[in-house]
Write a protein that holds these residues in place. Structure first.
Motif, mmCIF file in Angstrom:
data_model
loop_
_atom_site.group_PDB
_atom_site.id
_atom_site.type_symbol
_atom_site.label_atom_id
_atom_site.label_comp_id
_atom_site.label_asym_id
_atom_site.label_seq_id
_atom_site.Cartn_x
_atom_site.Cartn_y
_atom_site.Cartn_z
ATOM 1 N N GLY A 1 0.878 -1.194 0.510
ATOM 2 C CA GLY A 1 0.043 -0.053 0.177
ATOM 3 C C GLY A 1 1.045 0.766 -0.661
ATOM 4 N N TRP A 2 2.510 1.783 0.882
ATOM 5 C CA TRP A 2 3.033 2.508 0.678
ATOM 6 C C TRP A 2 3.429 2.595 -0.360
ATOM 7 N N VAL A 3 3.871 1.447 -1.447
ATOM 8 C CA VAL A 3 4.632 1.462 -2.816
ATOM 9 C C VAL A 3 3.473 1.587 -3.578
ATOM 10 N N VAL A 4 1.738 1.699 -3.792
ATOM 11 C CA VAL A 4 1.071 2.175 -4.535
ATOM 12 C C VAL A 4 0.946 3.319 -4.091
ATOM 13 N N VAL A 5 0.824 4.182 -2.917
ATOM 14 C CA VAL A 5 0.437 5.525 -2.648
ATOM 15 C C VAL A 5 1.674 6.397 -2.990
ATOM 16 N N SER A 6 3.204 5.469 -3.396
ATOM 17 C CA SER A 6 3.976 6.641 -3.216
ATOM 18 C C SER A 6 4.282 6.591 -5.165
ATOM 19 N N GLN A 7 3.492 6.068 -5.209
ATOM 20 C CA GLN A 7 4.230 5.806 -6.892
ATOM 21 C C GLN A 7 3.057 6.329 -8.174
ATOM 22 N N GLY A 8 1.806 5.977 -7.715
ATOM 23 C CA GLY A 8 0.545 5.944 -7.991
ATOM 24 C C GLY A 8 -0.130 7.648 -7.450
ATOM 25 N N GLY A 9 0.123 7.925 -6.281
ATOM 26 C CA GLY A 9 -1.046 9.084 -5.717
ATOM 27 C C GLY A 9 -1.233 8.895 -4.738
ATOM 28 N N PRO A 10 -2.773 9.696 -4.294
ATOM 29 C CA PRO A 10 -4.098 9.705 -3.477
ATOM 30 C C PRO A 10 -4.849 8.441 -4.201
ATOM 31 N N TRP A 11 -4.902 8.772 -5.362
ATOM 32 C CA TRP A 11 -6.384 7.703 -6.048
ATOM 33 C C TRP A 11 -5.716 6.947 -6.290
ATOM 34 N N ALA A 12 -4.408 6.481 -6.163
ATOM 35 C CA ALA A 12 -4.340 5.515 -7.002
ATOM 36 C C ALA A 12 -4.099 4.322 -5.055
ATOM 37 N N GLY A 13 -3.905 5.704 -4.402
ATOM 38 C CA GLY A 13 -4.062 5.061 -2.688
ATOM 39 C C GLY A 13 -6.058 4.380 -2.255
ATOM 40 N N LEU A 14 -6.442 5.520 -2.924
ATOM 41 C CA LEU A 14 -7.896 5.618 -2.203
ATOM 42 C C LEU A 14 -8.812 4.137 -3.222
ATOM 43 N N GLY A 15 -7.748 3.952 -4.283
ATOM 44 C CA GLY A 15 -8.061 2.727 -4.894
ATOM 45 C C GLY A 15 -8.023 1.025 -4.584
ATOM 46 N N TYR A 16 -7.025 1.330 -3.799
ATOM 47 C CA TYR A 16 -6.170 -0.105 -3.711
ATOM 48 C C TYR A 16 -7.346 0.009 -1.980
ATOM 49 N N GLY A 17 -7.817 0.853 -1.346
ATOM 50 C CA GLY A 17 -7.654 0.706 0.116
ATOM 51 C C GLY A 17 -9.691 0.524 -0.436
ATOM 52 N N ILE A 18 -10.068 1.206 -1.348
ATOM 53 C CA ILE A 18 -11.271 0.118 -1.973
ATOM 54 C C ILE A 18 -12.137 -0.476 -2.369
ATOM 55 N N ALA A 19 -10.488 -1.795 -2.925
ATOM 56 C CA ALA A 19 -10.446 -2.607 -3.962
ATOM 57 C C ALA A 19 -9.965 -3.699 -2.329
ATOM 58 N N PHE A 20 -9.790 -4.006 -0.974
ATOM 59 C CA PHE A 20 -9.106 -4.381 -0.284
ATOM 60 C C PHE A 20 -10.785 -4.962 0.573
ATOM 61 N N LEU A 21 -11.900 -3.416 0.575
ATOM 62 C CA LEU A 21 -12.815 -3.532 1.301
ATOM 63 C C LEU A 21 -13.823 -4.456 0.365
ATOM 64 N N VAL A 22 -13.707 -4.125 -0.954
ATOM 65 C CA VAL A 22 -14.475 -5.011 -1.525
ATOM 66 C C VAL A 22 -14.347 -6.563 -1.610
ATOM 67 N N VAL A 23 -12.901 -7.171 -1.883
ATOM 68 C CA VAL A 23 -12.419 -8.401 -1.352
ATOM 69 C C VAL A 23 -12.644 -9.025 0.384
ATOM 70 N N ARG A 24 -12.646 -7.404 0.913
ATOM 71 C CA ARG A 24 -13.276 -7.988 2.259
ATOM 72 C C ARG A 24 -14.389 -8.731 2.386
ATOM 73 N N LEU A 25 -15.432 -8.486 2.023
ATOM 74 C CA LEU A 25 -16.964 -7.783 1.532
ATOM 75 C C LEU A 25 -17.330 -9.539 1.100
ATOM 76 N N VAL A 26 -16.479 -9.804 -0.333
ATOM 77 C CA VAL A 26 -16.455 -10.533 -0.759
ATOM 78 C C VAL A 26 -16.020 -12.132 0.008
ATOM 79 N N ALA A 27 -15.049 -12.113 0.964
ATOM 80 C CA ALA A 27 -14.411 -13.205 1.956
ATOM 81 C C ALA A 27 -15.453 -13.395 2.961
ATOM 82 N N THR A 28 -15.662 -12.513 3.324
ATOM 83 C CA THR A 28 -16.572 -13.052 4.430
ATOM 84 C C THR A 28 -18.131 -13.610 4.258
ATOM 85 N N THR A 29 -18.689 -13.082 2.907
ATOM 86 C CA THR A 29 -19.706 -13.568 2.473
ATOM 87 C C THR A 29 -19.067 -14.631 2.062
ATOM 88 N N LEU A 30 -17.883 -15.287 1.561
ATOM 89 C CA LEU A 30 -18.414 -16.657 1.368
ATOM 90 C C LEU A 30 -17.896 -17.359 3.043
#
Length: 99
Positions: free
Chosen positions: A59-88
């Motif tokens: 996550g640190w590398v993503v934010v430092s290389q891609g900026g805040p929008w990349a960090g936001l996408g990274y965080g949102i993706a984790f939450l989506v995967v978490r939702l799927v994993a907990t549902t399964l």
């Protein structure tokens, strides 16, 4: 108006999805191994430390290389995967299909 860098956000989302999958697969492996031992605390602690360090490091590398929008996408993706994993996990627990 705020300019959204969609390329960076989608790059972060893609990397976050991959890291989320790795994170929750690692969690499942750690729990399965811990349940087979007499002292599960050590395995669970090591598993959590490795997973968190990897997730935050990438996550640190993503934010430092891609900026805040990349960090936001990274965080949102984790939450989506978490939702799927907990549902399964809940659906397997209810049906009794968990191994």
């Amino acid at each position: 108006m705020i300019d959204i860098d969609w390329t960076a956000a989608m790059l972060g989302f893609g990397i976050g999805t991959a890291m989320g999958i790795v994170f929750f697969v690692g969690l499942a492996v750690g729990i399965r191994r811990a349940l087979r031992t007499k002292t599960p605390i050590g395995i669970l602690t090591l598993s959590a430390a490795v997973r968190l360090a990897a997730f935050l490091g990438v996550g640190w590398v993503v934010v430092s290389q891609g900026g805040p929008w990349a960090g936001l996408g990274y965080g949102i993706a984790f939450l989506v995967v978490r939702l799927v994993a907990t549902t399964l996990a809940r659906s397997e627990a209810v049906t009794g299909d968990a191994s």
